[in-house]
Each structure stands twice: as C-alpha cells, then as structure tokens.
Scaffold this motif. Structure first.
Motif, PDB file in Angstrom:
ATOM      1  N   LEU A  10       0.834  -1.205   0.000  1.00 58.03           N
ATOM      2  CA  LEU A  10       0.000   0.000   0.000  1.00 58.03           C
ATOM      3  C   LEU A  10       0.873   1.262   0.000  1.00 58.03           C
ATOM      4  CD1 LEU A  10      -2.598  -1.129   2.694  1.00 58.03           C
ATOM      5  CD2 LEU A  10      -2.761  -1.357   0.226  1.00 58.03           C
ATOM      6  N   PRO A  11       0.349   2.362  -0.588  1.00 58.85           N
ATOM      7  CA  PRO A  11       1.190   3.563  -0.732  1.00 58.85           C
ATOM      8  C   PRO A  11       1.198   4.462   0.510  1.00 58.85           C
ATOM      9  CG  PRO A  11      -0.902   3.922  -1.811  1.00 58.85           C
ATOM     10  CD  PRO A  11      -0.963   2.530  -1.234  1.00 58.85           C
ATOM     11  N   PHE A  12       1.355   3.864   1.696  1.00 57.59           N
ATOM     12  CA  PHE A  12       1.380   4.670   2.919  1.00 57.59           C
ATOM     13  C   PHE A  12       2.806   4.752   3.462  1.00 57.59           C
ATOM     14  CE2 PHE A  12      -2.941   3.468   2.429  1.00 57.59           C
ATOM     15  CZ  PHE A  12      -3.682   4.503   2.981  1.00 57.59           C
ATOM     16  N   ALA A  13       3.162   5.934   4.006  1.00 60.48           N
ATOM     17  CA  ALA A  13       4.543   6.126   4.470  1.00 60.48           C
ATOM     18  C   ALA A  13       4.843   5.289   5.712  1.00 60.48           C
ATOM     19  CB  ALA A  13       4.790   7.598   4.761  1.00 60.48           C
ATOM     20  N   TRP A  14       3.824   5.009   6.507  1.00 60.05           N
ATOM     21  CA  TRP A  14       4.072   4.184   7.695  1.00 60.05           C
ATOM     22  C   TRP A  14       2.910   3.232   7.977  1.00 60.05           C
ATOM     23  CZ3 TRP A  14       0.482   4.784  11.571  1.00 60.05           C
ATOM     24  CH2 TRP A  14      -0.224   6.001  11.613  1.00 60.05           C
ATOM     25  N   ILE A  23       4.992  -2.166  16.867  1.00 61.72           N
ATOM     26  CA  ILE A  23       5.804  -2.559  15.713  1.00 61.72           C
ATOM     27  C   ILE A  23       5.589  -1.507  14.632  1.00 61.72           C
ATOM     28  CG2 ILE A  23       5.990  -4.261  13.846  1.00 61.72           C
ATOM     29  CD1 ILE A  23       4.991  -6.027  16.612  1.00 61.72           C
ATOM     30  N   THR A  24       6.665  -0.902  14.180  1.00 59.47           N
ATOM     31  CA  THR A  24       6.554   0.181  13.201  1.00 59.47           C
ATOM     32  C   THR A  24       7.340  -0.175  11.950  1.00 59.47           C
ATOM     33  OG1 THR A  24       6.591   1.691  15.077  1.00 59.47           O
ATOM     34  CG2 THR A  24       6.814   2.680  12.903  1.00 59.47           C
ATOM     35  N   VAL A  25       6.733   0.045  10.803  1.00 60.90           N
ATOM     36  CA  VAL A  25       7.432  -0.133   9.526  1.00 60.90           C
ATOM     37  C   VAL A  25       7.258   1.162   8.735  1.00 60.90           C
ATOM     38  CG1 VAL A  25       7.572  -1.478   7.400  1.00 60.90           C
ATOM     39  CG2 VAL A  25       6.957  -2.615   9.523  1.00 60.90           C
ATOM     40  N   GLY A  26       8.351   1.633   8.127  1.00 66.12           N
ATOM     41  CA  GLY A  26       8.274   2.877   7.355  1.00 66.12           C
ATOM     42  C   GLY A  26       8.705   4.070   8.186  1.00 66.12           C
ATOM     43  N   VAL A  39      -3.988  -1.962  14.151  1.00 67.00           N
ATOM     44  CA  VAL A  39      -3.029  -1.739  13.066  1.00 67.00           C
ATOM     45  C   VAL A  39      -3.387  -0.385  12.480  1.00 67.00           C
ATOM     46  CG1 VAL A  39      -1.920  -2.760  11.063  1.00 67.00           C
ATOM     47  CG2 VAL A  39      -3.371  -4.161  12.499  1.00 67.00           C
ATOM     48  N   ALA A  40      -2.384   0.451  12.271  1.00 66.26           N
ATOM     49  CA  ALA A  40      -2.643   1.808  11.782  1.00 66.26           C
ATOM     50  C   ALA A  40      -1.817   2.096  10.534  1.00 66.26           C
ATOM     51  CB  ALA A  40      -2.298   2.812  12.881  1.00 66.26           C
ATOM     52  N   LEU A  41      -2.398   2.935   9.666  1.00 63.54           N
ATOM     53  CA  LEU A  41      -1.721   3.369   8.435  1.00 63.54           C
ATOM     54  C   LEU A  41      -1.830   4.877   8.353  1.00 63.54           C
ATOM     55  CD1 LEU A  41      -3.508   1.213   5.728  1.00 63.54           C
ATOM     56  CD2 LEU A  41      -1.259   0.783   6.644  1.00 63.54           C
ATOM     57  N   GLY A  42      -0.828   5.515   7.773  1.00 65.04           N
ATOM     58  CA  GLY A  42      -0.952   6.957   7.592  1.00 65.04           C
ATOM     59  C   GLY A  42      -0.004   7.498   6.543  1.00 65.04           C
ATOM     60  N   ASN A  43      -0.226   8.790   6.224  1.00 69.86           N
ATOM     61  CA  ASN A  43       0.575   9.529   5.241  1.00 69.86           C
ATOM     62  C   ASN A  43       0.594   8.831   3.888  1.00 69.86           C
ATOM     63  OD1 ASN A  43       2.132  11.461   4.113  1.00 69.86           O
ATOM     64  ND2 ASN A  43       3.977  11.048   5.315  1.00 69.86           N
ATOM     65  N   LYS A  44      -0.583   8.781   3.269  1.00 74.09           N
ATOM     66  CA  LYS A  44      -0.688   8.133   1.962  1.00 74.09           C
ATOM     67  C   LYS A  44       0.047   8.962   0.915  1.00 74.09           C
ATOM     68  CE  LYS A  44      -3.986   6.179  -1.283  1.00 74.09           C
ATOM     69  NZ  LYS A  44      -5.370   5.858  -1.578  1.00 74.09           N
ATOM     70  N   ARG A  45       0.892   8.278   0.151  1.00 72.84           N
ATOM     71  CA  ARG A  45       1.663   8.970  -0.877  1.00 72.84           C
ATOM     72  C   ARG A  45       1.160   8.546  -2.244  1.00 72.84           C
ATOM     73  NH1 ARG A  45       7.450   7.954   2.012  1.00 72.84           N
ATOM     74  NH2 ARG A  45       7.425   9.796   3.341  1.00 72.84           N
ATOM     75  N   ALA A  46       0.062   9.137  -2.631  1.00 73.31           N
ATOM     76  CA  ALA A  46      -0.503   8.828  -3.950  1.00 73.31           C
ATOM     77  C   ALA A  46      -1.293  10.043  -4.396  1.00 73.31           C
ATOM     78  CB  ALA A  46      -1.403   7.609  -3.864  1.00 73.31           C
TER      79      ALA A  46
END
Ligand SMILES: [Fe+2]
Length: 512
Positions: A176-180, A200-203, A260-267
């Motif tokens: 997915l196009p998310f920064a983290w 647990i953090t990725v990105g 689980v969290a997602l943020g800062n979409k780069r699209a």
C-alpha cells in the motif's frame, strides 16, 4: 450542454454571443434525454447537429456541430444576433464565408458521418473505462491474494507471534502507498501474549518515535470493534499532509487487543480506498487469529512441560543421589545439539529427550537403584531394562514421537558395546548419542551411592578418551566447546535443594 467554437476575431465573438447561445440552448432542450443526432434548423440555412457523449450508459454532455449555408449569413436573424452582440455583420459574414458552404442535404450527410464517428468514439471511451476499472480491480485482487497467501503461509508462527506481526506490517507497507504502518498491542500478556505492550513500526512515522507510540497507545484505549478513519486535527501527531489515518482493531474473542494503523498516503488520491481498507482488515483479522492460536499453543506447551516436570521429579524422588540429573542431562544435551549446529527448535527437542531419558527407572525397584556397592548381574539386568521401559511409557504420547529414540538408545555405545540393542556408529540416533555424552559427564561429575564425584579435569579426560569408542567423536568435540558455567550453577542449586525445576531447561522466550 455547451458550444466551444475554435475561431478567433469576429467569428468567435459571433459564436460566443449570448443571443446565439440562448437560441442553441433553447433548440437543444431535449438533447440530454433523447440521444438524437437529428439535424435542427436553428435559423434559415443554419443547421445544428447534436452529438451526445455517453458515459456509463448516460448522456453526460452534448457537443454541437453548426453547419452554415450562404443563406444563413444573409438572414434577418443573423443580422439581429450580430447587432445584439455589437458586431459588424459584414465582418462576421466575411470571417465565416469560407465555411458557409452547406445546404440542408449536405448538412444531413455530415450529421450522419459525425454520428458514426461519435458512436465509435463513445464505444472506445467506454471500453477504455472498462479496461481501467478491470485493471484496477485486478491489481487490488492481486495485492489482496498475495497478502493473504503470505499471511496464511506464516500462520504457523505460533512460537514467534511478533515475527508474524512484523511480517504482516512489512507486507502492508510494501503493498500500500502509505509512508508508515504500525501495530500496537494492549499491555496484558493474558490477551496479547508475546506482543503485549509492544509497538511494531514499519516505514517512516510522522513524528518522533516516543510521541508516535504514545499516540498509538492513546488511540488503542479508545478503539472499539470497528475501524476508524481520522481526518484533519483529529489525527493529532499521527497526521501528515492531507492524508487520512486509518486505525483498524485487532480483535480476539470479540475484544480489541491491539490495532493496526496506516498513515501519510503517498498517492495522487490521498484518501483511503476500499481496496486498501480490505487489505488492512484482512491483516488485522489474521493477527487476531494468530495471537489467539499462539496463546492456546503456549498454554498447551506449559501443560506439556509441567507434565514432564512431574514425571522427572518422580524419577529423581526414587534416588536422592540423582537429584537434578535429568535436568542437567537435558541442559547439556541441548547445548551439544546447539553447538553441533542443530536448529533452535531441534535443540529444544533434544533437551526434552534429555529430560525424560531415564523415565524408565520408574519401573526399576528402588532397592536396586539405591543399592550401595556393586550390583549383581541380575540387578544390573533390571537396570538395563530402563530404556525399553521408558520407551513403553512414552510411546503413545504423540508430542514425544521425536524424543523416543533418545530414551531407547541413550545407553548404546558408538563401538556397539552398549545396551539394549548393541547398535553402533550412526545407527544410534543422533539425539541418543548426544544424551549419551551428557549422561556420562553428569554421572561422573556427581556423587553416587557407590563412589564420590570425580573432579572436572578427570571427567573431561574420560570423555576425551571415550571419543570414537563410547562416544561419537564429532559430538565430543562439540561438547568440549560448551561453557559449563551454567551447568555448575545447576549443580550447586540441585545440591542445595532437592526440588527439580525445569525453569532454566528451555528459555522462557522459546518455551512461549
Ligand atoms: Fe539411563
């Protein structure tokens, strides 16, 4: 409906004149509904050809072609339009003279031709839209299937749930196009097991790590069973740019135990879409199931090891001189296995085999086990039965299948002079050869009913001397590389307490 003529000067002003546009609009009032290509005569010698644009089976716009005849440029209406637009009719007529070459018949032929072209173009547009939509669905499905496959493949990671969570976050981040992407779990080991209180953090998180973790912890306290989409100021420190932040709960038995969290979409489109939500929910769902299974597995393992503890304590209780022997042999055999290069899990199984290797002594009379001095041949014959008795006791326990050879063959010798089967060399299972060394080392290092303990130098010399005859030479080499400090601590602990504990047998983090 609109007309956008591509002329300059007086001609453009004429086409843009409010009076003409009003007349065109009035004439084409029904075009959006009717899809007609029917030619209309707007004013004498001026023909309009409606060309509807179709999208998703609806007319979304109507282009209009205007075909002029020479007569149109001389009509009273033409002059009135020019006058209302404050245009010099003569100049406009000159500007349009070259294209004013149609009559009613030729206008109808042009209308037919344009209608065909427009139908073709509409069909191409519809096909392009269908292909785009199909490609996008295909891409979403591919991402989803790939993620589900990878998650499904790793659902056996019951011993290492954290590795699974990390893998799932990495997969989400790469799909997915998310920064983290981050996962956070409640501070309760009973619910979240090995990942309790972990983040647990990725990105690249949107802020400094401790503030980021603090925000996730806060978000977790308020999360319910449904996913949450945060926008604007509601995102707090989790926000970056215009992108939304998505929080999806990880549920276990109806209760959220993490998120689980997602943020800062780069699209281009920075709003979360359905495909992305589906993937996130699939990942969160798998995390919940895995953590639940891992917890059951942990309970089962604890019960299993507890049973073994009880069994080995029963053996040791028969002979105070061998107090802690099973635990020490288990430890040494496991260290030999690790030193020899076996995988962590295999080394754990060797430890368990070492723990239960003498379980058959339950079937040997206590009077024989505790007898001081030399044993008669008959008594020694009874002792020699213990590998087979142990095998009989344990053979129906499925979880111990792989440790049975260690029990049955641990008194065999590399030169074939051992018991009960007198097998030799590599015909003796590896686990049994490892236990054989550990067993002999501990026996010589401990006091027995019939002799005092030997000193360390002498014991090691004996082990070296037995390489290639009593023991497998390669395993002796591995054994001699082991640091015996932990073994010595176990000896002193067993000396001060008769309680046999297996706490140090398998490190807690690996037993979990
Ligand atoms: Fe034994």
């Amino acid at each position: 409906m609109q007309a956008e003529p591509s002329f300059a000067g007086p001609a453009e002003k004429f086409f843009r004149s409010p009076a003409l546009r009003k007349m065109v609009a009035a004439s084409g009032a029904n075009w959006l509904k009717s899809r007609t290509h029917e030619v209309t005569e707007l004013l004498p010698g001026c023909y309009l050809v409606p060309l509807p644009e179709i999208a998703r089976r609806r007319v979304v716009a109507v282009d209009v072609a205007m075909l002029l005849s020479d007569a149109a440029l001389n009509s009273r209406e033409f002059i009135e339009i020019c006058r209302s637009a404050r245009l010099d009719a003569f100049s406009v007529r000159q500007a349009l003279a070259d294209i004013a070459s149609y009559d009613e018949q030729s206008a109808r032929r042009v209308a037919e031709l344009l209608a065909w072209n427009y139908d073709d173009l509409s069909r191409i547009v519809v096909q392009d839209e269908t292909i785009d939509s199909f490609s996008s669905q295909l891409s979403e499905s591919y991402e989803e299937i790939t993620l589900l496959y990878k998650l499904g493949e790793s659902m056996t990671e019951l011993i290492h749930p954290e590795r699974f969570i990390q893998m799932a976050c990495r997969e989400l981040h790469s799909s997915l196009p998310f920064a983290w992407v981050a996962a956070r779990f409640v501070d309760d080991r009973a619910s979240a097991g090995a990942v309790a209180d972990k983040t647990i953090t990725v990105g690249t998180p949107p802020c400094e790590q401790s503030r980021f973790e603090g925000a996730l912890r806060m978000a977790l306290t308020g999360i319910a069973a449904e996913r949450v989409i945060l926008e604007g100021a509601d995102r707090g420190v989790l926000g970056a740019g215009e992108s939304q932040v998505i929080l999806c709960p990880v549920m276990r038995e109806g209760t959220p135990i993490g998120l689980v969290a997602l943020g800062n979409k780069r699209a281009e489109d920075n709003q979360v879409n359905n495909g992305e939500l589906k993937l996130l929910q699939a990942a969160a769902g798998h995390m919940g199931v895995l953590l639940s299974n891992a917890s059951l597995y942990e309970q089962q393992q604890a019960m299993f090891l507890g049973t073994l503890e009880a069994l080995t304590a029963a053996i040791d209780a028969k002979d105070p001189y061998t107090c802690g022997h099973s635990e020490r042999v288990a430890y040494l055999a496991g260290e030999i296995a690790a030193e020899f290069g076996l995988h962590e899990h295999e080394a754990d199984r060797v430890r368990i085999a070492g723990l239960v290797h003498d379980i058959g002594k339950i079937g040997v009379p206590e009077a024989v086990l505790r007898k001081p001095g030399r044993l008669t041949d008959e008594e020694f014959g009874l002792i020699k039965l213990h590998p087979q008795i142990g095998f009989q006791i344990l053979k129906d326990i499925p979880l111990l299948d792989d440790v049975l050879p260690g029990v049955l063959y641990h008194h065999e010798r590399f030169d074939g002079r051992g018991y009960p089967f007198s097998v030799s060399g590599e015909n003796i299972p590896l686990v049994a050869r490892m236990i054989g060394i550990a067993d002999a080392f501990d026996a010589m290092s401990s006091s027995r009913t019939y002799r005092a303990a030997m000193d360390r130098t002498k014991v090691l010399a004996e082990i070296r001397r037995g390489a290639g005859s009593q023991f497998d030479e390669r395993l002796v080499e591995a054994f001699l590389r082991i640091d015996l400090a932990e073994y010595d601590r176990m000896v002193s602990r067993h000396g001060s307490s008769e309680a046999t504990r297996i706490g140090t047998l398998i490190p807690k983090e690996r037993a979990a």
